[in-house]
Design an enzyme around this catalytic site. Structure first.
Site, PDB file in Angstrom:
ATOM      1  N   ASN A  71       0.809  -1.143   0.088  1.00  0.00           N
ATOM      2  CA  ASN A  71       0.020   0.147  -0.030  1.00  0.00           C
ATOM      3  C   ASN A  71       0.983   1.410   0.002  1.00  0.00           C
ATOM      4  OD1 ASN A  71      -1.830   1.931   0.567  1.00  0.00           O
ATOM      5  ND2 ASN A  71      -2.841   0.994   2.025  1.00  0.00           N
ATOM      6  N   LYS A  78       3.432   0.846   3.097  1.00  0.00           N
ATOM      7  CA  LYS A  78       3.112  -0.272   4.098  1.00  0.00           C
ATOM      8  C   LYS A  78       3.104  -1.726   3.304  1.00  0.00           C
ATOM      9  CE  LYS A  78      -0.818  -0.967   6.927  1.00  0.00           C
ATOM     10  NZ  LYS A  78      -2.332  -0.636   7.077  1.00  0.00           N
ATOM     11  N   ARG A  99      -2.176  -1.770  -3.933  1.00  0.00           N
ATOM     12  CA  ARG A  99      -3.643  -1.204  -3.406  1.00  0.00           C
ATOM     13  C   ARG A  99      -3.767  -0.112  -4.074  1.00  0.00           C
ATOM     14  NH1 ARG A  99      -5.380   2.268   1.721  1.00  0.00           N
ATOM     15  NH2 ARG A  99      -7.734   2.474   0.956  1.00  0.00           N
ATOM     16  N   HIS A 111     -13.249   1.898   0.409  1.00  0.00           N
ATOM     17  CA  HIS A 111     -13.015   0.693   1.277  1.00  0.00           C
ATOM     18  C   HIS A 111     -13.579  -0.505   0.727  1.00  0.00           C
ATOM     19  CE1 HIS A 111     -13.707   4.268   4.306  1.00  0.00           C
ATOM     20  NE2 HIS A 111     -12.255   3.990   4.413  1.00  0.00           N
ATOM     21  N   GLY A 147     -11.544   6.955   8.428  1.00  0.00           N
ATOM     22  CA  GLY A 147     -12.621   7.027   7.254  1.00  0.00           C
ATOM     23  C   GLY A 147     -13.568   6.210   7.585  1.00  0.00           C
ATOM     24  N   ARG A 176     -13.920  14.338   8.581  1.00  0.00           N
ATOM     25  CA  ARG A 176     -14.463  14.716   7.128  1.00  0.00           C
ATOM     26  C   ARG A 176     -16.206  14.829   7.428  1.00  0.00           C
ATOM     27  NH1 ARG A 176     -12.173   9.643   3.796  1.00  0.00           N
ATOM     28  NH2 ARG A 176     -10.534   9.468   5.348  1.00  0.00           N
ATOM     29  N   GLY A 235     -15.099   0.447  14.556  1.00  0.00           N
ATOM     30  CA  GLY A 235     -16.089  -0.765  14.526  1.00  0.00           C
ATOM     31  C   GLY A 235     -15.591  -2.330  15.113  1.00  0.00           C
ATOM     32  N   ASN A 244     -13.273  -1.876  17.619  1.00  0.00           N
ATOM     33  CA  ASN A 244     -12.495  -1.449  19.188  1.00  0.00           C
ATOM     34  C   ASN A 244     -13.832  -0.608  20.054  1.00  0.00           C
ATOM     35  OD1 ASN A 244      -9.842  -2.634  19.055  1.00  0.00           O
ATOM     36  ND2 ASN A 244      -9.806  -1.178  17.179  1.00  0.00           N
ATOM     37  N   GLU A 264      -7.519  -6.122   4.922  1.00  0.00           N
ATOM     38  CA  GLU A 264      -7.272  -5.533   3.559  1.00  0.00           C
ATOM     39  C   GLU A 264      -6.077  -6.213   2.770  1.00  0.00           C
ATOM     40  OE1 GLU A 264      -8.055  -1.630   5.023  1.00  0.00           O
ATOM     41  OE2 GLU A 264      -9.072  -1.091   3.260  1.00  0.00           O
TER      42      GLU A 264
HETATM   43  P1  AMP Z   1      -8.753   3.210  11.257  1.00  0.00           P
HETATM   44  O1  AMP Z   1      -8.835   4.377  10.401  1.00  0.00           O
HETATM   45  O2  AMP Z   1      -9.501   2.027  10.868  1.00  0.00           O
HETATM   46  O3  AMP Z   1      -7.158   2.800  11.659  1.00  0.00           O
HETATM   47  O4  AMP Z   1      -9.331   3.524  12.756  1.00  0.00           O
HETATM   48  C1  AMP Z   1      -8.776   4.579  13.465  1.00  0.00           C
HETATM   49  C2  AMP Z   1      -9.787   5.000  14.665  1.00  0.00           C
HETATM   50  O5  AMP Z   1     -10.488   4.006  15.344  1.00  0.00           O
HETATM   51  C3  AMP Z   1      -9.237   5.889  15.361  1.00  0.00           C
HETATM   52  O6  AMP Z   1      -9.127   7.020  15.170  1.00  0.00           O
HETATM   53  C4  AMP Z   1     -10.078   5.726  16.609  1.00  0.00           C
HETATM   54  O7  AMP Z   1     -11.241   6.858  16.641  1.00  0.00           O
HETATM   55  C5  AMP Z   1     -10.588   4.540  16.683  1.00  0.00           C
HETATM   56  N1  AMP Z   1     -10.297   3.294  17.490  1.00  0.00           N
HETATM   57  C6  AMP Z   1      -9.196   2.734  17.716  1.00  0.00           C
HETATM   58  N2  AMP Z   1      -9.027   2.165  18.818  1.00  0.00           N
HETATM   59  C7  AMP Z   1     -10.080   2.436  19.575  1.00  0.00           C
HETATM   60  C8  AMP Z   1     -10.645   1.914  21.002  1.00  0.00           C
HETATM   61  N3  AMP Z   1      -9.824   1.281  21.872  1.00  0.00           N
HETATM   62  N4  AMP Z   1     -11.466   2.617  21.092  1.00  0.00           N
HETATM   63  C9  AMP Z   1     -12.474   3.252  20.789  1.00  0.00           C
HETATM   64  N5  AMP Z   1     -11.918   3.806  19.274  1.00  0.00           N
HETATM   65  C10 AMP Z   1     -10.961   3.346  18.793  1.00  0.00           C
END
Ligand code: AMP
Length: 392
Positions: A7, A14, A88, A177, A207, A236, A328, A330, A379
């Site tokens: 990526n 990455k 990607r 996505h 995102g 956003r 979603g 976490n 992904e």
């Molecule tokens: P991603 O773009 O999929 O890597 O998601 C990143 C976002 O996931 C972060 O900016 C947080 O808002 C959310 N996130 C990550 N870890 C946690 C957690 N333990 N609890 C709540 N939100 C989380």
């Protein structure tokens, strides 16, 4: 067979090397600040994380550093063991509805689509060209974020704008996505033990997008021409009244670039909470009674349930709702808030099951009308799987 999943960002790379079809990760890593000075990279191998500082002036040097690590750590004896490299690509327009082998024609189409993804497509092209130099014998493939959404019917991808804007300027909904939505939908079908399913997949991270998937095919998705449509995201705004943009430009004399910067980088959770784009900080704010964080979370959840309701009606039902990506996977509280809002449809949260982070799990009760699952996305693995199929 060894397959490398890549990526490339404008200043980052990455990567993840797999042994396929076992899906075993041999080495993974991230190279940062490529071409902008003070470059460094981190690699993960045998459960160890190693950080190294090395000046990387361009993506070719980044791939050469990767080769050194592969050989130095005895991950490969010869580079020829790597049979395929999957890249990607964010925007494939309506040219690509599946993973493709890189040819000159494919490369020029990706370049042509740069105006729709100015930050991402040129970086991918740079990465592909550099990989071809360093790994001349590997099959190079491109995996498009938009490809999975190409099955949407016209009534769902067209905007109610002059038709010539679509034919002349390619303005339509492309989605984003796609690799993630496809991965979790396939996994959901495996869990459900059938493929004739109606799924709503919620990829909510920094995102965020939601897709409606019938029998494994995408029929609708919340992202649009660009990755700033649909849901409220970290920074956003997602869906807004389009006329806000000329209105604020007239009122403030902002340029199109300045407005674009605000709606992409200074809006969303960050703007409403006045605190942070990160849902962990919003949760902390809510725990401390911060009114702005409470409002931000309400708006964030409302937009998600609006889309779930819309897709439920459009698909005439739903077998499962999937939560994936950073929030979603976490955010226990965000999943709880969303599912509680869906109680009118008979969806019932299992609070104990929901109290988990980053694990695949059913989080609704046996009597829930719709099953809800957490399915961590992958992904990189999806890219490796597609590339393996073509390299085989
Ligand atoms: P991603 O773009 O999929 O890597 O998601 C990143 C976002 O996931 C972060 O900016 C947080 O808002 C959310 N996130 C990550 N870890 C946690 C957690 N333990 N609890 C709540 N939100 C989380």
């Amino acid at each position: 067979m060894k397959i490398l999943s890549v990526n490339a960002g404008s200043s980052s790379l990455k990567f993840q090397l797999y042994e396929m079809p076992e899906e075993k990760v041999l080495i993974s890593g991230l190279m940062e600040r490529i071409g902008i000075g003070d470059s460094f990279y981190t690699i993960k191998i045998n459960g160890q994380k190693i950080k190294k500082t090395q000046e990387l002036n361009n993506h070719e040097e980044a791939f050469e550093a990767l080769v050194k690590e592969l050989e130095g750590n005895h991950v490969v004896d010869s580079l020829d063991e790597i049979k395929g490299i999957g890249h990607r690509v964010v925007q494939g327009g309506d040219y690509f509805n599946k993973t493709e082998v890189v040819t000159d024609d494919v490369l020029s189409k990706i370049e042509e689509l740069s105006s729709l993804a100015p930050l991402h497509n040129p970086a991918a092209v740079t990465g592909i060209k550099a990989a071809k130099e360093v790994f001349p014998n590997a099959l190079q493939t491109v995996v498009f974020d938009t490809a999975f959404h190409q099955t949407m019917p016209k009534e769902n991808y067209l905007y109610a704008l002059p038709y010539s804007w679509y034919t002349d300027y390619k303005i339509r909904r492309y989605g984003a996505h796609g690799t993630s939505h496809k991965y979790v939908a396939q996994r959901a079908n495996e869990i459900l033990g059938r493929t004739d399913t109606k799924l709503i997949t919620c990829h909510i991270g920094n995102g965020a997008s939601i897709s409606a998937i019938v029998n494994g095919k995408c029929v609708n998705t919340s992202m649009g021409l660009t990755p700033n449509a649909g849901l409220i995201m970290g920074t956003r705004c997602g869906d807004i009244d389009a006329s806000i943009i000329p209105y604020i430009m007239e009122k403030t004399n902002m340029s199109p670039k300045e407005v674009d910067n605000v709606i992409n980088k200074q809006s969303g959770l960050l703007a409403i909470s006045k605190k942070s784009s990160d849902s962990r900080d919003i949760e902390d704010g809510i725990a401390n009674g911060d009114e702005n964080c409470i409002l931000a979370q309400k708006m964030y959840v409302r937009r998600i349930t609006d889309y779930i309701a819309k897709y439920y009606v459009e698909m005439k039902g739903c077998d499962a709702i999937i939560f994936t990506a950073g929030v979603g996977e976490n955010s226990v509280d965000t999943r709880r808030d969303i599912i509680n809002e869906l109680s009118v449809l008979g969806v019932e949260l299992d609070s104990d099951a929901n109290n988990v982070r980053g694990k695949e799990r059913l989080i609704t009760t046996p009597s829930s009308s719709i099953k809800c699952y957490i399915i961590p996305t992958d992904e990189e693995l999806m890219i490796a799987k597609d590339t393996y199929e073509l390299a085989k």
